[in-house]
Design an enzyme around this catalytic site. Sequence first.
Site, PDB file in Angstrom:
ATOM      1  N   SER A 152       0.836  -1.199   0.000  1.00 25.00           N
ATOM      2  CA  SER A 152       0.000   0.000   0.000  1.00 25.00           C
ATOM      3  C   SER A 152       0.869   1.247   0.000  1.00 25.00           C
ATOM      4  O   SER A 152       0.359   2.353  -0.091  1.00 25.00           O
ATOM      5  CB  SER A 152      -0.923  -0.003   1.224  1.00 25.00           C
ATOM      6  N   HIS A 181      -2.512  -3.805  -5.208  1.00 20.93           N
ATOM      7  CA  HIS A 181      -2.895  -3.355  -3.865  1.00 20.93           C
ATOM      8  C   HIS A 181      -4.351  -3.733  -3.584  1.00 20.93           C
ATOM      9  O   HIS A 181      -5.272  -3.148  -4.152  1.00 20.93           O
ATOM     10  CB  HIS A 181      -2.687  -1.828  -3.784  1.00 20.93           C
ATOM     11  N   GLU A 195      -6.081  -1.834  -6.762  1.00 23.15           N
ATOM     12  CA  GLU A 195      -5.218  -0.805  -7.353  1.00 23.15           C
ATOM     13  C   GLU A 195      -4.012  -1.526  -7.946  1.00 23.15           C
ATOM     14  O   GLU A 195      -3.199  -2.084  -7.208  1.00 23.15           O
ATOM     15  CB  GLU A 195      -4.750   0.136  -6.228  1.00 23.15           C
ATOM     16  N   ASN A 213      -4.646   5.714  -0.845  1.00 24.40           N
ATOM     17  CA  ASN A 213      -4.112   6.136   0.448  1.00 24.40           C
ATOM     18  C   ASN A 213      -3.511   7.533   0.409  1.00 24.40           C
ATOM     19  O   ASN A 213      -3.498   8.232   1.423  1.00 24.40           O
ATOM     20  CB  ASN A 213      -3.101   5.115   0.965  1.00 24.40           C
TER      21      ASN A 213
END
Length: 720
Positions: free
Chosen positions: A412, A433, A445, A483
């Site tokens: 991440s 991800h 992702e 994120n």
Amino acid sequence: MAEYSIRDSVAIIQLDNAPVNALSVAVRTGLYDGIERAAGDGSVKAVVVCGKGGNFCAGADIKEFDEGSKGPWITEIGDFMDRMRKPVVAAIEGVALGGGLEVALFCHYRIAAKNARVGQPEVNIGLIPGGGGTVRLPRAAGFKQALEMIVTGNPVRAERALKMGVLDEVVSGNILEAGIKFALSKAHIDTSLACLRNRPVRMDGLNIDTKADAALAHVKSKYKGFEAPMFCVKAVVNAARVPYDDAIQKEREYFFELRTSGQSQALRYAFFAERQIARWGLPGGGDYRTARAIPVRSVGVVGAGTMGAGIALCIITSGLPCVLLEQNQEFLEKGVTSLRGQLMGTVRLGKMTAGEAEVCLSRLKPSTSMEDLKHVDMVIEAVFEDLKLKREVFERLDKTCKPETILCTNTSTLDIDSVATATGRPDKVVGTHFFAPSYLMKLLENIYGSRTSPETVATVMRFGKTIRKVPVLVGSCTGFVANRMLAPYTAEAQFCVEEGASPAQVDSVLMDFGMPMGTFRVSDLSGIDVSFSIRREAARKLGVTLTVDSRYFRGQRHCSLIERLVEKGRLGRKTGKGWYKYEGPGGTVPLEDPDVLEIIETHCRALGIERRNVGSHEIQERMQLAMINEGFKILEEGICTRAEEIDVIWLYGFGWPRYLGGPMFYASKLGLKRVFEKICTFHKRFPHSQHWVPSVLLGKLSESGLPLSKWGEAAGTSRL
Ligand SMILES: CC/C=C\CC(=O)SCCNC(=O)CCNC(=O)[C@H](O)C(C)(C)COP(=O)(O)OP(=O)(O)OC[C@H]1O[C@@H](n2cnc3c(N)ncnc32)[C@H](O)[C@@H]1OP(=O)(O)O
């Protein structure tokens, strides 16, 4: 358009608008003309309506919705069919959805191939069926079943539709031949007997008043925030209460009211955005049109922790065999137990039978030997988020796996190149991800590194779909897209709390907006210690020690409330207390905790932060605009190439309310000029927060008036 021909005295009208024969103005006009022509041709005994290219029709052409109403409306075509003395038969294969099913319901008879699916999915784009569906489907399928189909939008398979009374026959073999045969067999029967207009709504013993109230209450709580499901209920209930023509009139009123609504616009946008994300391109060349995916017939997952076990579960439930690898038997058994537990959960929910679950488990090969990964086509590494460890794993994988194997890292935060360089095959290394809980969360992702090949990207994009995720391709940067945008969003939430809001107040602002959960509850769920160690690790690498008194980190405003909570052992739900205290069954009910409010007060007194009344509007604005500004920076840097990619990430990664499109769509509706001005104001007010430095692209776009679909191009990052 619609093609007209005659065979064996049967007029054939074939809807023709690739790929799904959507009812564009041209198709509706062609259909109307064809019906009129067949009606006036004395040599024609019956009519068959069918679709070209394997589908009957996927409904109104959604792309034309913003252009107003032109051409004949479905109900006008239908009224004409109702008056026809020659039978009209819908011969359905593939899908008959929305307006497509409504056309079929206007036909006197409906036959379908075994593979066919029929449904009224309009609710998914914020609409109700607007071409007679709410009035005619309950006459064919009965009130209860029609209501369910219309409110959920779920299509049903041909065999079920036959049982429900929507279809007259399910056939195998050539659908057109079957349609012609069927039509000729009905040529001498009075068409008015088969006309749904002439039948009452089938109530099957149900009382409409009781049913109506119950349905409204159910829909209100189940589809919180969504407008269309309520309108679906109102329209179907109305159809059961009033004469046919009045019901059609009301349905049309509702349909047009919804068509111009903000929710429908957002949901239509989301529909197309989801399809846009499949069109990816790489900065170094290569894109979805030219890159060939490598077949993935088996997968390995390294690391059987919660994440790895969930990923392995996604793989085996999608039909692929999976080797699940751990360093020792104890950890492996723990992982397999966790996987089994999640699988049995789906059985308990009725989503799978116990037998199907066993079949899935038979695809799993738990192992402690890396040799078992020798022949797999793809490996997903899901070990602890530590670069040194990941590089060691990749070095070993590179030595063990066959040269064609694609190596994915479930990270991440880490730079893909820094992992890829541990191997001799950086072109076959890519980030995948997954989001926690990895079995349930739909977002995937996919992150390319500077040397990831187009074939590798094509493979992980296709793999994402195979395991029923929503794969979005993004570039590599700290936090990637999800994120990275989440960071300023949560930072602002904590700053608002420092300045005077309570965690519960912030969370209720977000829930009222339509988010599934507030940020503090999410933090408690995932564990406050997780964010704590990520921050501590980032600080350690920079030679800084974060303490409860740290107000700044690398010159940036920093909120150390997390450090204070960890110091008090408040790690979140797992310790029964975090930002909230947890009570009730299984300790799952969050309650505002005076102790937390005391910790916040003490923290602020110690740091000399003056608390004030922070209003709901300010909380919402600061959290959302900080994150939207980051979204524009992401576009500006080419980490994403389209605003739609960012929105899909928020829809599937964080449950952004679909009826608001996504944060970038939301910004477009607020108006970029206003958004930019607000961000500039916040930047002046909070100069120590990097996330308030206004995006250059946003500034440029705020002057341009360009629509969202052109933002990527304006950023110069579009690669197609
Ligand atoms: C007149 C008023 C009466 C009724 C109102 C309506 O009918 S509203 C429309 C109701 N119909 C729908 O909502 C159906 C939407 N489509 C789908 O569910 C799926 O696309 C479908 C048909 C099941 C096919 O799925 P599949 O996974 O096979 O392909 P994909 O989704 O990628 O679609 C292929 C391309 O077709 C475009 N498309 C699909 N449906 C429509 C539509 N109704 N109008 C316009 N375009 C449609 C889709 O965008 C894809 O195009 P692409 O250019 O490749 O993105």
